[in-house]
Design an enzyme around this catalytic site. Structure first.
Site, mmCIF file in Angstrom:
data_model
loop_
_atom_site.group_PDB
_atom_site.id
_atom_site.type_symbol
_atom_site.label_atom_id
_atom_site.label_comp_id
_atom_site.label_asym_id
_atom_site.label_seq_id
_atom_site.Cartn_x
_atom_site.Cartn_y
_atom_site.Cartn_z
ATOM 1 C CB SER A 1 -0.937 -0.048 1.220
ATOM 2 O OG SER A 1 -1.828 1.045 1.215
ATOM 3 C CE LYS B 1 0.041 2.581 -3.797
ATOM 4 N NZ LYS B 1 0.600 1.305 -4.297
#
Length: 277
Positions: free
Chosen positions: A147, A165
């Site tokens: 992420s 993300k």
């Protein structure tokens, strides 16, 4: 070296597959796995980068599989993951690391540009997890989602990346919830600023020397190996009861917010416009 701290057989007998694994943080993760005894499959769009990655992984003694594939292409991802399982054995570790980024104010991002980042980061992650699920169910494996701090801290000129993300982290939690009954663990790792990576170049890491050091409480950028070490822990038996977690590995950078980054990029854009006049 990671084997100074962890057993070189910690991941022995396991097959890992890493999207975007030919360079940067993802290759550092692949190297950490290889050093700990894993067989490693990597995919990416650049055959040249994959060849360099193969050489580095084989030098660590790993069995290696490579496949040229764009994660936006579900069929290509399926073929790569099936090929890896056939060549190296069922996948027990999946790392979803392929990503795209560029700097742009939200009002200047085209629909195509926004969609491209979401397609690579979020849709590509879905393609990989869906394709690997049968093997992960067989092995009671682990998925690691790469992420970014943009998931939970707003950064100027990163609206597209933040949306992608945040979607990745939400997908991670949903799959941790749904796939836990199969023994599959799902977690996110959130790297901070990492030296010498394409991602940092795209984020203007060289626009103002020392900017990221100034933004980070530990006063320095990470070495790629430091991300690989934490990734290895998360997919190993040492973290066997960790699922649905988001682990930030950024030297505390996101604690300081994004104001210095925002100001630096604004100065760079202003300077570029002035020079163009």
């Amino acid at each position: 070296m990671i084997t100074d701290y962890l057993s070189p057989t910690l991941l022995a007998g396991r097959t890992a597959f890493i999207t975007g694994g030919g360079s940067g943080v993802n290759l550092a993760i692949a190297k950490a796995f290889a050093a700990l005894g894993a067989r490693v499959g990597i995919c990416g769009r650049s055959a040249e980068r994959l060849a360099v990655g193969r050489t580095a992984l084989e030098a660590l003694g790993a069995g290696v599989f490579t496949a040229t594939a764009d994660v936006r292409d579900a069929e290509a991802v399926q073929a790569a993951i099936d090929g890896c399982g056939a060549a190296l054995g069922p996948i027990s570790i999946l790392v979803c690391g392929a990503a795209g980024n560029f700097i742009a104010p939200a009002e200047e991002i085209s629909p195509k540009g926004f969609r491209t980042v979401v397609d690579i980061d979020l849709l590509g992650t879905f393609h990989a997890t869906r394709a690997a699920f049968p093997q992960l169910r067989e092995t009671r494996g682990s998925v690691l989602f790469v992420s970014g701090g943009q998931s939970f801290v707003p950064f100027a000129f990163q609206a597209h990346v933040g949306a992608a993300k945040a979607g990745i982290d939400n997908l991670m939690q949903n799959l941790a919830l749904e796939w836990g009954r199969y023994g599959i663990r799902c977690n996110s790792i959130v790297p901070g600023p990492v030296k010498g990576t394409e991602g940092m170049k795209r984020l203007g890491g060289e626009a103002e020397p020392g900017l990221w050091d100034q933004m980070t409480p530990l006063g320095r950028m990470a070495e790629p190996e430091e991300i690989g070490q934490v990734a290895a822990f998360l997919v190993s038996p040492l973290a066997s009861y960790v699922s649905g977690a988001r682990l930030t590995v950024d030297g505390g950078q996101n604690l300081t917010g994004s104001s210095l980054f925002n100001a630096a990029l604004a100065r760079e854009r202003t300077g570029a416009r002035s020079a163009a006049r």
